[in-house]
Write an enzyme that holds these catalytic residues in place. Structure first.
Site, mmCIF file in Angstrom:
data_model
loop_
_atom_site.group_PDB
_atom_site.id
_atom_site.type_symbol
_atom_site.label_atom_id
_atom_site.label_comp_id
_atom_site.label_asym_id
_atom_site.label_seq_id
_atom_site.Cartn_x
_atom_site.Cartn_y
_atom_site.Cartn_z
ATOM 1 N N LYS A 52 0.831 -1.198 0.000
ATOM 2 C CA LYS A 52 0.000 0.000 0.000
ATOM 3 C C LYS A 52 0.869 1.253 0.000
ATOM 4 O O LYS A 52 1.747 1.420 0.853
ATOM 5 C CB LYS A 52 -0.900 0.019 1.247
ATOM 6 C CG LYS A 52 -1.747 1.274 1.403
ATOM 7 C CD LYS A 52 -2.544 1.232 2.697
ATOM 8 C CE LYS A 52 -3.440 2.458 2.845
ATOM 9 N NZ LYS A 52 -2.691 3.713 3.010
ATOM 10 N N HIS A 82 -1.761 8.111 0.209
ATOM 11 C CA HIS A 82 -2.212 8.195 1.601
ATOM 12 C C HIS A 82 -3.261 9.294 1.767
ATOM 13 O O HIS A 82 -3.336 9.961 2.799
ATOM 14 C CB HIS A 82 -1.020 8.470 2.528
ATOM 15 C CG HIS A 82 -1.030 7.683 3.810
ATOM 16 N ND1 HIS A 82 -0.304 6.532 3.975
ATOM 17 C CD2 HIS A 82 -1.678 7.884 4.982
ATOM 18 C CE1 HIS A 82 -0.494 6.065 5.207
ATOM 19 N NE2 HIS A 82 -1.335 6.866 5.833
#
Length: 388
Positions: free
Chosen positions: A260, A284
């Site tokens: 991620k 993010h």
């Protein structure tokens, strides 16, 4: 009659697990009058009204001058549909598979920590809502509730567990083993947060939340405590892991993993070379490096870089069903929801998150039909992303 827009109510068949559309009775109006949250925007408004201002800023803020936060939304605005008509397409279907998880909706909720700040039940409510609507979930390391408690709240929920790649590796491996024992089928490793971003709204607010809201998986007994974890994330005075190191550690877990926070095609390739089964294209939510490329703009390059070697997810800037459709059109297999899911949780707990999924699905299926698409994969021929 002209093509009116009727309120759609989305239900799940308990026997087949598939979604079906049911037209709401008009009752003198084209739109339902007795629904509490008619739009996703109403969920966001309700959350802002209910949350303390400093918690709302914690949720909504980005890093630095928040250029990337704004760029994420602008990227979706530059993306346009080029629909086809009279295609004879069947009724739209949205079911898919991601990292071995069967999903009725190509959506997972993001691993946002501190969920108890938004609702007392936090991710216990998120888990139940996701399971009831056929979505998946990435459960955060810094949740208000333990990974075991969240698993028990919705045993049938398709779920991954999120971890930070920091020392000691023994803690990473212990939590991964706990997740596997609790029925999690994969890991999500956050690779873009060796140190927390420069978040000035939190600084101006002197934001000091109760760390118990982030401590569901921290016992502090001979282990890394939540305060120590945050101290680590707030300081740049430590080395970061390499892809090789991450791959070696993840190989010991026996679980597939998702990287991620990937924006560069080379990082996508290196993640897959290190053993990742999927990559999550993410900045993010604009909360880490201000000035970074918008996630949606990075998506096509990452999709091309990994080819058929790994699946691809996207987050950052997603606010509605049309955004989900655009991300799928540009190559994402699934979309991950952060702020929008937190808005829904803050607005009405489990009911709010369930309503969010209903609205997303209804809008996504409407767009697919208007574009002449029966499956999300068909959307790729109906999109163009303008530069700038």
């Amino acid at each position: 009659m002209s093509c009116g827009v009727w309120e759609r109510r989305v239900t799940t068949s308990s026997r087949s697990g598939r979604y079906s559309d049911q037209m709401e009775e008009a009752r003198g109006s084209l739109y339902a009058e007795d629904v509490h949250f008619a739009t996703l925007g109403e969920l966001s408004v309700a959350a802002r009204e209910q949350l303390p201002p400093e918690v709302w800023d914690f949720l909504e803020s980005g890093a630095g001058e928040e250029q990337t936060l704004r760029a994420n939304r602008r990227a979706f605005e530059r993306c346009s549909f080029v629909p086809r008509t009279m295609t004879g397409a069947a009724a739209p279907r949205t079911d898919t598979e991601f990292l071995g998880m069967r999903l009725e909706l190509p959506v997972l909720t993001a691993p946002f920590g501190g969920d108890g700040l938004f609702a007392a039940e936090g991710h216990l409510a998120t888990a139940r809502a996701n399971a009831s609507r056929g979505a998946g979930m990435i459960v955060p390391e810094a949740s208000s509730h333990s990974l075991a408690a969240i698993a028990a709240a919705a045993p049938e929920l398709p779920r991954l567990f999120q971890l930070h790649p920091i020392e000691p590796a023994e803690r990473f491996l212990r939590l991964a083993a706990d997740a596997r024992a609790a029925g999690y089928t994969g890991l999500c490793v956050t690779v873009d947060c060796p140190v927390a971003g420069w978040r000035e709204r939190n600084m101006r607010n002197r934001f000091a939340p109760d760390l118990a809201n982030f401590a569901g998986n921290f016992d502090g007994e001979g282990d890394l405590g939540v305060a120590e974890m945050f101290s680590h994330l707030m300081s740049p005075d430590h080395p970061t892991w390499t892809w090789e190191r991450l791959g070696e550690v993840c190989a010991q877990t026996g679980l597939p993993w998702l990287a991620k926070g990937v924006l560069h095609p080379d990082d996508a390739r290196e993640a897959v070379d290190a053993g990742a089964s999927a990559v999550l294209v993410s900045n993010h939510g604009g909360r880490q490096l201000d000035g970074a490329i918008a996630s949606l703009e990075a998506l096509p390059g990452v999709v091309a870089a990994v080819g058929d070697r790994a699946q691809v997810a996207l987050d950052s800037g997603v606010r509605r069903g049309s955004d989900v459709a655009k991300a799928l059109a540009l190559g994402a297999d699934v979309v991950v929801l952060g702020r929008l899911a937190a808005h829904a949780l803050g607005a009405a707990g489990q009911v709010g998150v369930e309503r969010m999924h209903e609205l997303l699905l209804a809008e996504l299926r409407t767009i697919m039909m208007l574009c002449g698409c029966a499956r999300p994969a068909d959307l790729g021929a109906r999109i163009q992303l303008k530069s700038g």
